[in-house]
Design an enzyme around this catalytic site. Structure first.
Site, short mmCIF file in Angstrom:
data_model
loop_
_atom_site.label_atom_id
_atom_site.label_comp_id
_atom_site.label_asym_id
_atom_site.label_seq_id
_atom_site.Cartn_x
_atom_site.Cartn_y
_atom_site.Cartn_z
N GLU C 68 1.15 -1.10 0.37
CA GLU C 68 -0.01 -0.20 0.05
C GLU C 68 1.17 1.45 -0.34
OE1 GLU C 68 -0.66 -2.74 1.79
OE2 GLU C 68 -2.35 -3.34 1.00
N HIS C 135 -11.81 -5.28 9.16
CA HIS C 135 -12.65 -5.27 7.53
C HIS C 135 -13.34 -4.39 7.82
CE1 HIS C 135 -9.85 -8.54 6.42
NE2 HIS C 135 -9.73 -7.87 5.28
#
Ligand code: TPP
Ligand code: TPP
Ligand code: MG
Ligand code: MG
Lengths: 332, 344, 332, 344
Positions: C68, C135
């Site tokens: 990322e 999540h």
């Protein structure tokens, strides 16, 4: 009934309070270990761990490679298994490189697993020295919005000493903001004291007053105290409350003060939007609104990075003038 | 030894098959299968001992079962005589651990995380038995430094214990892979990182993940040994791991192991990511199922019979069915059993 | 005087609005490129870019390695030199691994150098599905406290479409929160519209009322609308204001609403302390306090990670009941 | 060619010496010296051309000066005949760039960042002259992906341009080193990363930074060429860079270069970090000053006289004194000249 308490160190410099706290904890508890860039032979960018290598050896005083994420992660693993690591960020700004380890691994570990993570991250932060966009930031709000972390930001040498020792003893990860501007400017006496083994919320009245409750932490508390002197000459008495501990947050003292003053304002050096001043204003406007007789104002850094140029920087940090004007408006 | 490895691989396989089935019937909302990883994970679990730290990811239940459970105790009639064990079991109650693991998978209050966390996202510690197991967080790569930190704690305490951790080949692209391994190498930490290279990360093939010939070659850049091994061959993996463990216990530092495996399942059950795998590549993986390979080997060496293989398979499946059923009957967590954010 | 405008898509699913916006921008502007894990052949974890590889080729639709930080950094460099990258985080939670690139490189670039960074990061966020601590997070506040970033969090398909296109056209880095719970639940008509080439502050009244001003964004706006129905039965009319754009922030509509209702409450799914609700409460308690006749209440997630267990999770997300109770207390 | 390289190295050296002096008199609050890095940085600056992207760190003013400035234009009487140039100058006003760079160093309004940012933390673009220069942020490693992103933009546009970036050996430990280089390798980006290995990071020696024999060996783990080179020899560096640039322009992807240099100064002026460097090690570095080496080479080859060397040295020093004095006389930024946080 004030008890007489021994003064351990007179006029202790803020930066020396940090060294002393680290040394005392390391002597007391062999599981305390230090990690950071250049902290060993060199004693750290600010020399806070000077001579620690000699006293405690290279197992307990470890230079790390330039790898903030790896360092926070390794410290977290070691903390779960019985060590008490204290990490020195060379500058608070660099924690962004270890952000994930901190907010996702360390912060959530206890809640997820009931394994505690007794970890301290020392964060030399704050501006005022023309150090530019990456060596001046006040980023406490990110961590205050990260459940699982405790956050402290002492303004005075004695608090700095006590809270660093408590932070090391606390079983939770503690983000310890130390203000670079105060390192060699703030001095106070260190009295004999009990060192709690937990960080608890505190809000300390550093100056009494009945017209307005001012809330601040770190360097800005000193600005608030200066500004309160100015206001005194105008016959306005500001109650200056210092928050050395931002999380956990204890607002009871602040609510009590507002009952008396009916006015509140918050000062912080961090950028404005979603800074921690917002949380304080929100709490007050929910829980103490009926006691208020004026708006809740925040005097803060604007929403911009920190300029290298000292003049541009000074124009951003809440000055005594800006603070006084803010207070006057709230009281108007 | 092969028989021992086989038994744990079988238990692992049946574990996954059971949950895969539950996923299909909707009893489970998500499942990451470890089918195809058993040879590597069971061999890794066989290389560690009491007091060592196991740090696992999403396809490592083989290592978990190997570490938690004493197969002789589970099936005393199948393993009546003492096998020449690769390692000593931890002690403690194997079946109870299996049961609690099932509760964990099913989000029950008796699970290791008491319903707070999903599947393998938990820690389990039994200090009395030297069981140190740190589960994963979702963020890939993050556990590498943490596992190295476990190794650091051993080094600080002067213990000759090791910490092992797994990583998919996809997650070798993360910064934490680099930072964690580099610090571990510089500090000579007793740490072993096992890459389970199944050649796919979700839908991404290795050609879109890295450009080197093999990941073991990265070890050179950290000044540590890097070994490629056939991850379908548990004996080969075990040998590599034993060397690495010995090295770590001797204070010589970390080892990077790259185990080549096959991708047998989708990334998670029910997704269509397996469509990305070319069919001949997939066939190659399925033809080299480590379960089939080890059974063929056992049969051809004449140690065991086909019936014995069948029996242990059924017994494993039944045992797992049992603990899963028991777990299903357990209470779900309620807000009352909720937990604090801070330790106090 | 409502003008008649053509309906382009009836009952457009939120998730399809995202696909459509991306496709339309890619067709219009060849410098738009997509990066993310598994977005190419597989079409992304949520299939939002299904078939994009075929239409736009592997130079403009790039699978990235699992990195990322590297991805945000590369996109930032490319953006400075003329590309318009749109990054898909597989889940919003994973941006913590690219946090430094975002808040220090991309966010500060324009101010530091006058080089603009037209970058969009798509962040599938939010809970409600028992997806656990990594999540489900709602982390907008971190980015709202990072000057230089714009932040949007649409609740409706039409806003989602328009704002994604505007985000891509905007010369600043935009953090685009899309709510996973709404992907396949929210539908609205897409009308022919102008697509502004800048993200500007907006606050949209989604339901009128004169008793209390409710402020929310993302999924929580839908909860607010549901709760307002309940209150209507009690004869209480809630004005539901949706904030599809959190930064830049336009509060003028909210202040106007509060003039009328004299009561305000904020709902968010993010954890409480230093969440963006605090900023809104702070702004109101400073600039609109004289119009208030009640406390400013926040109904939020508590300060904890997200549980995997759906029951534990549901107990944390502000429910219709919790929202109604909060409103009732403010009005009491 | 050697004469050309030398001239830029001399300009670079005099640049640093001037600021070091200003630091000592208190006219400057901080200075990171690039003394000792000139051979590497000037050679790198000599390997790129118009339209290429230069992404620099804190000790790379040699590359900046080489890229910004046309030395023949600055000293037309010293370089009267056209030299056989290694590369074409960019065009544009060299002296003005030098002046603005001085303003930048001194936080003046005419600096590239108009006083907003410190020293080399700025970008400077001159589209008309194909000048693309991205300066650093403080966070080490961060510029590697960004520089790779510049290379990506060239790839997207079908240009045969390259992007070069520098990194200290200390900052090779960052996650961004790994993530950036790996993606660049997988995408075959026209990107060159030059490690300036001066064997110390602030006070930390390489033995506490990495455990591999050399950092060039990390290239293997990315599937790209990795080259070690004597960073005190500008011709050697130039050759390596030209090969790397050719490779990048041909679409064959990145190269990792490790240039070994000496640590000549403290981490920043006025700190005592040089105390950590053992004195014989330091002596070795000072004895191999790249400035001395190239001058000895020029003299021994008979191309230039000692007097010529003295003249260019004085002329360089004077020119820099001039622009610094001019810069000092320029206005400081005021809140009125302040800048918005957002582009509009
Ligand atoms: C930091 C981070 N980014 C993205 C993801 C989403 N994600 C989960 S698993 C996965 C693929 C992992 O592939 P690999 O590492 O090869 O392991 P495998 O599943 O093949 O065993 C991805 C991209 C994640 N969990 N963490
Ligand atoms: C992410 C990050 N961590 C720490 C620092 C503090 N820091 C600035 S320079 C430096 C040493 C750099 O050493 P090296 O990369 O070898 O470059 P050199 O100064 O030797 O040229 C450190 C630790 C930083 N700038 N960024
Ligand atoms: Mg894989
Ligand atoms: Mg160095």
């Amino acid at each position: 009934m004030p008890t007489e308490s021994k003064i351990l160190e007179e006029n202790l410099l803020y930066i020396d309070a940090l060294s002393l706290a680290l040394r005392d904890e390391m002597r007391e508890d062999p599981t305390v270990m230090l990690m950071g860039q250049d902290i060993a032979g060199h004693g750290g960018a600010f020399k806070i761990t000077r001579d620690f290598l000699e006293e405690f050896g290279d197992r307990r005083v470890r230079n790390t490679p330039i790898a903030e994420s790896g360092t926070v992660g390794i410290a977290t693993g070691a903390a779960i298994l019985g060590q008490r690591p204290v990490i020195e960020m060379q500058f608070a700004d660099f924690i962004t490189c270890g952000f994930n380890q901190l907010v996702n691994v360390a912060a959530k570990m206890y809640w997820r697993t009931e394994c505690s993570v007794p970890l301290v991250i020392r964060m030399p932060g704050g501006g005022g020295m023309g150090a530019g966009a990456f060596h001046s930031q006040n980023i406490e709000s990110w961590f205050l919005h990260s459940p699982g972390l405790k956050v402290v930001a002492p303004a005075f040498s004695d608090d700095a000493y006590r809270l660093l020792r408590s932070a090391i003893k606390d079983p939770n990860p503690v983000i310890y903001f130390e203000h670079k501007f105060l390192y060699r400017r703030e001095r106070s006496d260190l009295q004999e004291m009990q060192i709690p083994d937990r960080i608890e919320g505190e809000a300390n009245v550093r100056r009494e007053g009945h017209h307005l409750t001012s809330i601040s932490w770190g360097w800005m508390t000193h600005r608030a105290l200066e500004a309160a002197e100015v206001m005194e000459k105008e016959g306005i008495e500001i109650e200056v409350i210092d928050l050395p501990v931002l999380s956990p947050l204890d607002l009871s003292g602040i609510f009590k003060s507002i009952e008396k003053t009916e006015h509140a304002a918050i000062i912080h050096e961090a950028t404005r939007t979603a800074g921690f001043g917002a949380e304080l204003a929100a709490r007050i406007s929910d829980e103490a609104i009926w006691n208020l007789d004026g708006p809740i104002r925040r005097m803060t850094y604007p929403d911009s990075p920190s300029p290298f140029h000292k003049g541009l920087e000074a124009a951003r940090i809440p000055s005594v003038d800006v603070i006084c004007d803010g207070w006057r408006e709230v009281l108007a | 030894m092969l028989r021992e490895l086989h038994a744990y691989m079988r238990l692992t396989r049946e574990w996954d098959l059971r949950y895969e089935k539950m996923f299909k019937t909707g009893a489970l909302s998500k499942w990451y299968s470890s089918v195809g990883n058993e040879a590597t994970t069971v061999a890794c679990g066989s290389a560690i001992e009491k007091g060592d730290a196991l740090v696992s990811l999403h396809r490592d239940v083989g290592a978990i079962l190997r570490h938690y459970v004493n197969i002789e105790e589970l099936f005393p009639d199948i393993f009546p005589e003492k096998m020449s064990l690769v390692r000593q079991p931890l002690g403690g109650d194997s079946r109870d651990r299996l049961f609690r693991l099932a509760c964990q998978m099913l989000g029950r209050e008796h699970g290791f995380s008491r319903g707070h966390e999903r599947s393998y996202h938990y820690n389990h510690m039994e200090p009395d038995h030297g069981l140190i197991h740190l589960g994963m967080i979702s963020h890939l790569g993050s556990m590498i430094p943490v596992a190295a930190g476990a190794a650091l704690s051993f080094q600080q305490q002067g213990l000759d214990r090791v910490s092992i951790n797994f990583i998919g080949e996809g997650a070798t692209s993360t910064g934490d892979f680099h930072e964690g391994l580099n610090i571990a190498a510089v500090w000579k930490l007793p740490f072993i990182l096992v890459i389970e290279n199944n050649h796919w990360a979700f839908s991404t093939p290795t050609s879109q993940q890295y450009a080197c010939d093999n990941l073991a070659s990265r070890a050179l850049g950290y000044g540590i040994p890097g070994v490629e091994v056939d991850g379908n061959d548990p004996l080969a993996v075990l040998e590599v791991m034993q060397t690495a463990v010995k090295r770590a216990r001797a204070g010589e530092g970390p080892t990077l192991v790259e185990a080549h495996l096959g991708r047998h399942r989708g990334h998670s059950e029910g997704d269509d990511s397996l469509n990305q795998v070319p069919s001949d590549e997939l066939k190659g993986y399925l033809d080299n199922d480590p379960m089939d390979l080890i059974e063929a080997r056992l049969l051809s060496s004449g140690v065991v019979s086909r019936a014995w293989l069948q029996e242990i398979k059924e017994r494993s499946a039944n045992l797992i069915m049992e603990v899963v059923d028991e777990a299903m009957a357990m209470p779900e967590p309620t807000p009352n059993t909720d937990r604090n954010t801070y330790a106090d």
